[in-house]
Structures are given as structure tokens and as C-alpha cells.
Design a protein around this motif. Sequence first.
Motif, short mmCIF file in Angstrom:
data_model
loop_
_atom_site.label_atom_id
_atom_site.label_comp_id
_atom_site.label_asym_id
_atom_site.label_seq_id
_atom_site.Cartn_x
_atom_site.Cartn_y
_atom_site.Cartn_z
N ALA A 148 -2.27 4.10 -2.99
CA ALA A 148 -2.01 2.95 -3.87
C ALA A 148 -1.94 3.44 -5.31
O ALA A 148 -2.52 4.46 -5.67
CB ALA A 148 -3.12 1.91 -3.73
N SER A 149 -1.24 2.69 -6.14
CA SER A 149 -1.18 2.96 -7.57
C SER A 149 -1.82 1.80 -8.30
O SER A 149 -1.93 0.70 -7.75
CB SER A 149 0.27 3.15 -8.03
N ALA A 150 -2.25 2.04 -9.53
CA ALA A 150 -2.94 0.98 -10.27
C ALA A 150 -2.59 1.02 -11.75
O ALA A 150 -2.32 2.08 -12.32
CB ALA A 150 -4.46 1.11 -10.09
N LYS A 181 -10.98 4.69 -1.83
CA LYS A 181 -11.48 3.97 -0.65
C LYS A 181 -10.33 3.49 0.23
O LYS A 181 -10.42 3.51 1.46
CB LYS A 181 -12.36 2.80 -1.07
N ILE A 182 -9.26 3.03 -0.41
CA ILE A 182 -8.09 2.58 0.35
C ILE A 182 -7.55 3.74 1.19
O ILE A 182 -7.23 3.58 2.38
CB ILE A 182 -6.99 2.04 -0.58
N PHE A 183 -7.46 4.91 0.58
CA PHE A 183 -6.94 6.08 1.30
C PHE A 183 -7.87 6.48 2.44
O PHE A 183 -7.42 6.79 3.54
CB PHE A 183 -6.76 7.25 0.33
N PRO A 194 4.26 7.49 -7.14
CA PRO A 194 3.23 6.94 -6.25
C PRO A 194 1.88 7.63 -6.44
O PRO A 194 1.81 8.72 -7.03
CB PRO A 194 3.81 7.25 -4.87
N ASN A 195 0.83 7.00 -5.93
CA ASN A 195 -0.52 7.56 -5.88
C ASN A 195 -1.03 7.97 -7.26
O ASN A 195 -1.54 9.08 -7.45
CB ASN A 195 -0.57 8.76 -4.91
N MET A 211 0.31 -1.16 -3.60
CA MET A 211 0.45 -0.15 -2.56
C MET A 211 1.80 0.56 -2.70
O MET A 211 2.78 -0.04 -3.11
CB MET A 211 0.34 -0.79 -1.17
N ASP A 212 1.82 1.82 -2.33
CA ASP A 212 3.04 2.63 -2.48
C ASP A 212 3.94 2.49 -1.26
O ASP A 212 3.57 2.89 -0.16
CB ASP A 212 2.67 4.11 -2.67
#
Length: 365
Positions: free
Chosen positions: A142-144, A133-135, A162-163, A14-15
Motif C-alpha cells: 500500500a502507499s500513503a 502490517k498490511i503487507f 507503488p509501496n 492499495m497498489d
Amino acid sequence: MEKGKQRKIIHVDMDAFYASVEQLDNPELQGKALAVGGSSQRGVVAAASYEARKFGVKSAMSSVIAKRNCPHLIFVKPRFDRYKELSNRIRNIFFEFTDLVEPLSLDEAYLDVTENKKGNPSASLIAREIRQKIFEKTGLTASAGISVNKFIAKVASDYNKPNGQKTVNPEEVENFLEQLEIRKFHGVGKVTADKMYRLGIFTGKDLKEKTLDFLNEHFGKSGKYYYQVVRGVHHSEVKPSRIRKSLGAERTFEENISSEVFMHDRLQNISEEIEKRLTRSKVAGRTITLKIKYSDFTLQTRSKTLQYYISSQELILEAAKELLYQEKMKESVRLLGISLSNLNTDNEEEKEVKKEVAVQLKFDF
């Protein structure tokens, strides 16, 4: 999973989680330099918004230094119940895709999506869908990082923050790690990075050129770890139920303490908190460690391993006091902490015995 099949691992981070939650719940804080944590002279920053990070504010920094770096910094008190609520909502999203979820903290986790509930062969598309979906469900970004093992996935998740997200495909692993700055290797902190610089190691390529004997000589047990990860070898699996290795608590004081009587009072409060946490987690431990941070910011730890497991406040306090008197204090004290390790869960963890797969298989990332 089929023998020899390459894994698909996602690390979701998460950012600026705590700070982003505060900005989400209070629109007046959006776009502002924000720090979650104490604003007193003895306070410590728990998290900083990206607006604050531009001024050099970061977690674990004293609030005095943070305010000096960013005079217009806004401090807010942490609300862990709210963070846990959103963390659980995010975790439920992960389980829509796979049961192989390994939480690292409230704001990050590993996911093994090699075989996933959606039947989607692309880990990159899964990561994108998870972030979306998180947003939609929380209003947070969130970043991945996506790759063949946990180490590379974690490093990659920090790349487009971020993001954002970054995928390191199997055929890209070698080049990615060789070009990586050594301080960006997960597990290489500031002290280790400075030591590597002195040894002429600045990038993954420099690290890869060093022999195993050389790394063992200069970095002890960590030498083998560095030797393997720079070659993309990291066999640690995503473990849905991570086994806790230690449990502890600490306190930073409003004023420096030089009286051992006052230290006893603080240690009693800390040991009471640890007993509560041990009871909730249903664990006990044998090794007790006393952490002391002095007024000059130097840090000292003193440890003792008992012949039996303890979990009661009385026994924890007794051991902590013994460590306190182990040697004379060199300065007044600004922080005390107690942790319990060598827990009775350690013997439950299976030893990983994995054979290195020489040939990496290609698949749709």
C-alpha cells in the motif's frame, strides 16, 4: 480535538489492488502484464497491473484498445468476494490505530490519527506501521499520503507509488501546492485540466494567482473549491460512516443495440439489480438518471426528480423508460446505466460550518 489544533490525516491507497490480488493468488501471473476485466470485444478494464500500465493500459479503457497497446496482456475475471475479504482484513488493521476511518472504496481510505489508539505523535510513523502490517497480513503493498487535510493527503499518496509514502508537513503545504502540476490536483479531471491549460494555469502557483471572481466566472461552483484547496484550505472531516449520495448500475453490451425493445430488457435487468442494492443499503431516492453511451463513445445523461422516494424495480424501470423516450437516439447504444440520487439519507448529513484557522500549528509529523 482541541480547538485550533491541526489535524493529522493519512490517505492509504492499495497498489493496483484488484490486479495485485490476482497476482498474489496466482504466482504464474506475478511480473506479468495483467488486466482485471472482460477480454471480449466489448469488455472494459477494471484494473491493470503496473506491468500493464507501462504500456498505457488503465482502468475504464476498452479491452480492445488495451490489447492493442499491450499485445501480451493477460485478462482475468474479477473476483469481488475475494477483494472484499482482503479489504475487510485491511480495514481491521486501520481500526487498530483509530476509529476515525472513512473508506472511499475497497482499496482506499482516510484515517484521522490526530488522537490515535497507539498514542504515537508521528502520523508518518503510523502510516509506515500500517503499511507494514498490511503487507504482513495480506502480502499486498500500500502507499500513503500524510498531511494536514484530506485533499493534500490524497494527492500525496500518489507521489511515491507503488509501496511508498509521502508526508507534507504543515510548513511545506504552501510550497508543495504551488509546485504541483494542475492535473495532479484531486478533483481536476482531463476536461478541466485542458480548460485550465487554455487559461494559462499549469501549476498550483498559476492557480493561486487567479482571483476568486475569475475562478467563479470560468468554473462556476467549483471555482471556490479550487481557490481554497490551492491555499491548503479543506475543512472536510474524516467521517467514519460516509453517507451514500447515489446508487446505480450499468451494462456494456456485447453488440450495439438500436432496438428500443432490446433496451427495455436491459433496463429491466439493471433496475432489478438496483432494487437489490437499495434493499441491502436500506435507502430510496427521488432523482433518477439514465446514462447512455453511444456507439461513437459519446455519453449522454437524462435525469428526472420525482416528488416521492422510490426503491422498487417497477417504479425505477417506469422512470427509466420515460427518460429513454425523452428524445430520439442519435446512434446505436453500447452501454446503458441507471442511477438513483437525492437519497433519503441526504438530510442526515450535517452541514459543515468551520472557521478558517489563520495560523497553522507545527507538530511532529
